[in-house]
Design an enzyme around this catalytic site. Structure first.
Site, mmCIF file in Angstrom:
data_model
loop_
_atom_site.group_PDB
_atom_site.id
_atom_site.type_symbol
_atom_site.label_atom_id
_atom_site.label_comp_id
_atom_site.label_asym_id
_atom_site.label_seq_id
_atom_site.Cartn_x
_atom_site.Cartn_y
_atom_site.Cartn_z
ATOM 1 N N ASP A 97 0.959 -1.554 0.412
ATOM 2 C CA ASP A 97 -0.069 0.250 0.047
ATOM 3 C C ASP A 97 1.190 1.257 -0.229
ATOM 4 O O ASP A 97 1.695 0.774 -0.116
ATOM 5 C CB ASP A 97 -1.161 -0.269 1.361
ATOM 6 C CG ASP A 97 -2.199 1.071 0.723
ATOM 7 O OD1 ASP A 97 -1.914 1.775 -0.229
ATOM 8 O OD2 ASP A 97 -2.489 0.954 1.936
ATOM 9 N N GLU A 108 -10.308 6.594 3.807
ATOM 10 C CA GLU A 108 -9.572 6.548 4.617
ATOM 11 C C GLU A 108 -9.879 6.311 6.189
ATOM 12 O O GLU A 108 -10.090 6.827 6.685
ATOM 13 C CB GLU A 108 -7.884 6.715 4.003
ATOM 14 C CG GLU A 108 -7.858 6.059 2.872
ATOM 15 C CD GLU A 108 -6.491 5.762 2.585
ATOM 16 O OE1 GLU A 108 -5.334 5.725 3.722
ATOM 17 O OE2 GLU A 108 -6.353 6.005 1.514
#
Ligand code: BGC
Length: 628
Positions: free
Chosen positions: A307, A500
């Protein structure tokens, strides 16, 4: 932030436990080498034999396009991947400009010494939603409510068509997170709180990739993310801000692994490692779970991608972080910015013998294999013939169907469905006329934003279109001016966009002050009110519910508001069921079906149809078949 090593608990290592895990999950479905079919394997071997160390390291770097110092660096450093992180659109954000932009980068890659194409990636997590005019589908939680694997496969296919037309060969989707705590800001990027729905949605991968990678023009590499237990962090704290999943191997096996097995079975070509840690060990440095379990025991032969800046999860000592990450089994590193220092650091680590050369070769072999399987060497450029598919009527119809299938009717005193001929309908609420709120995060920009940010149909537009010519539709965002002259009010309230950790919540999970004021104004007017909640998770509405005539959970429906009026006016019966428990209070969050004392406001799987009957599982599919 992450706990210090001393506070971390021993990680899941036990090979015995992992073997048991594998056995109980049915074992590897797609074992074998990472070299692909013989012809591809030979081409990979040939390329590997001709590559310098630096060319190999360049292939292992994924760079956000905004971090490129110059486009020429793609060739100079032989970069493996360039991508658009959320919002990294071309300056003029239209599909043809996307194609020009990606083709431009690709031309530079092809001019490099070995002419290896880049994999261009985006987060098309609910359609190609960074691109203006693309079809914006409901976010995953809504698709979970639909309980319709075929629908999800069709959405994958439509998304792949829109991506391929703009030259994008790689989608950082689907998320197969199992969101166990709705305070998590990525709850809407989950198909639900239990693994069963995501595990039945392997078809999303088939839709994106096609029957096999490269099998058709619209084959896009799918990414199952985030490996693993991103939805299992304590308190729903996002991994990027230190979330840890303090779970046993049994829980990992039972809850978080099944959706990945399903995605791997469908042939997902990439898996993205998660920012969270599992029992104290950052996933980006978790060799037992990345190399031993995923690549070894499950036989995953595709690309393991990190990521965004996953090295930072490991240590502030960059060389240590880089070698730990690569040695853990990450093949392609979403750097995402300073690629020069990444390549130089990894070169030093390899030269010093701290990262074995065969690890580098394994990583590059996997990356090249997927590029060859995708046919990128033969067809490196955008399939512009598909540009007409971007936001096409057919795709919007599909999205509209997805919206109506995703709706969950939670309360109805009999007011729904509304008659089209209702004389006076009053519409209110901050999300009644707001495409940005409907679409949520990962839309045009990373966080998304309120307002008319995409083309599409708001709920208000859809109501105006649906009603009979003689009907008056009134609208006031704040509900001011509502009075007894109206027959019914439709209030569209909920959350504004986030993505997020910026969406992590630790409050009471209630409606905000603006919504409460709007609803209070409607309550004062005495007009029976249908409440539509547009949100990335269930919101606590227990105190207000008794005053509402109906409540519909619409999740984050995307660009096609008419999917809501399809149900509101009774053309379709509601068929969605809750993919997540709806709590009475924030104190209940984290409670799941089967737990002692399970007593949410609405349980997992609940949803009403007309006449007060509950929706039976699989209804959407059955209804569609009857209509077809
Ligand atoms: C997110 C990923 C995403 C990546 C690239 C990260 O911040 O966690 O889900 O794929 O950015 O945009």
């Amino acid at each position: 932030m992450r706990g210090s090593p001393a506070t971390r608990r021993p990680h899941l290592r036990a090979s015995v436990a992992l073997a048991a895990l594998l056995l109980s999950c049915g074992g590897a479905e797609r074992g074998g080498s990472s070299a692909g079919p013989p012809a591809i394997a030979a081409r990979v071997a040939d390329l590997l034999a001709r590559m310098t160390l630096d060319e190999k390291l360049g292939q292992m770097a994924a760079v956000d396009r905004r971090a490129l110092t110059s486009d020429e660096d793609i060739a100079t450093y032989a970069l493996g991947s360039v991508f658009s992180g959320g919002g990294a659109t071309p300056e003029v954000n239209v599909p043809a400009a996307w194609a020009d932009m990606v083709d431009g980068y690709q031309r530079v890659a092809l001019s490099s010494r070995l002419g290896i194409p880049i994999l261009y990636g985006v987060d098309a997590v609910h359609g190609h939603a960074n691109a203006w005019s693309a079809t914006v589908f409901p976010h995953e939680l809504g698709l979970g409510a639909a309980r319709d694997p075929e629908l999800v496969e069709e959405i994958g296919r439509a998304t792949a068509e829109e991506l391929a037309a703009t030259g994008v060969a790689w989608d950082f989707a689907p998320s197969v997170a199992v969101a166990r705590d709705e305070r998590w800001g990525r709850t809407y990027e989950s198909f639900g709180e239990e693994p069963d729905i995501a595990a039945s949605y392997g078809g999303y991968v088939t839709g994106l990739q096609g029957a096999a990678l490269g099998a058709g023009p619209a084959s896009v590499l799918a990414t199952a993310k985030h490996w693993i237990a991103d939805g299992g962090t304590a308190g729903g704290v996002d991994g990027a801000v230190g979330g840890d999943a303090p779970i046993s191997d049994a829980e990992l096996r039972a809850i978080h692994l099944p959706p990945f097995l399903s995605a791997l079975r469908a042939g997902a070509g990439a898996v993205m490692v998660s920012h969270n840690s599992v029992d104290g060990v950052p996933m980006h440095a978790n060799r037992p779970l990345v190399t031993d379990l995923l690549k070894g025991q499950l036989g995953f032969d595709g690309i393991v991608v990190s990521d965004w800046g996953g090295t930072a999860d490991i240590s502030s000592d960059y060389p240590l972080a880089v070698r730990s990450l690569v040695n853990a089994g990450v093949d392609l590193v979403m750097v995402p910015d300073d690629y020069r220092s990444f390549i130089a650091t990894l070169r030093d680590e390899v030269t010093a013998g701290r990262v074995p050369m065969d690890r580098i070769d394994d990583a590059v072999r996997r990356i090249l294999t997927k590029k060859l399987e995708l046919g990128l060497f033969e067809r490196p450029f955008a399939d512009r013939a598909g540009l007409a598919s971007v936001g096409s009527a057919a795709h919007r119809q599909l999205a509209r169907r997805a919206v109506r299938e995703s709706l969950v009717l939670l309360r109805n005193d009999g007011i729904l469905p509304l008659a089209r001929t209702t004389p006076r309908i009053y519409v209110a609420g901050k999300s009644a006329d707001d495409l940005g709120n409907q679409a949520g995060g990962w839309t045009i920009s990373w966080q998304g934003s309120s307002g008319a940010i995409i083309p599409g149909t708001t709920v208000l537009d859809a109501i105006r279109t649906a009603v009979a010519p003689g009907t008056t539709v009134g609208f006031d965002r704040d509900g001011l001016g509502a009075d007894g002259s109206w027959d019914v009010a439709v209030a569209v309230v909920g959350e504004t966009p986030y993505a997020e950790w910026l969406g992590d919540r630790s409050d009471d999970l209630g409606l905000d002050a603006e919504d409460r004021a709007t609803l209070a104004a409607l309550a004062r007017s005495g007009v029976p009110t249908v409440v539509i909640v547009v949100s990335g998770r269930p919101l606590v509405v227990t105190d207000l519910l008794p005053g509402w005539a109906a409540l519909v959970a619409a999740w984050l429906p995307g660009s096609e508001g008419e999917g809501i009026t399809d149900v509101l006016f009774g053309d379709f019966a509601p068929t969605g069921t809750l993919p997540i428990s709806w709590p009475r209070s924030a104190a209940q969050v984290g409670l799941h079906r089967g737990d002692a004392g399970y007593d949410p406001l609405f349980p997992y799987g609940f949803g009403l149809s007309w006449g007060g009957t509950e929706v039976a599982a699989g209804t959407a599919r059955a209804v569609r078949r009857r209509r077809e």
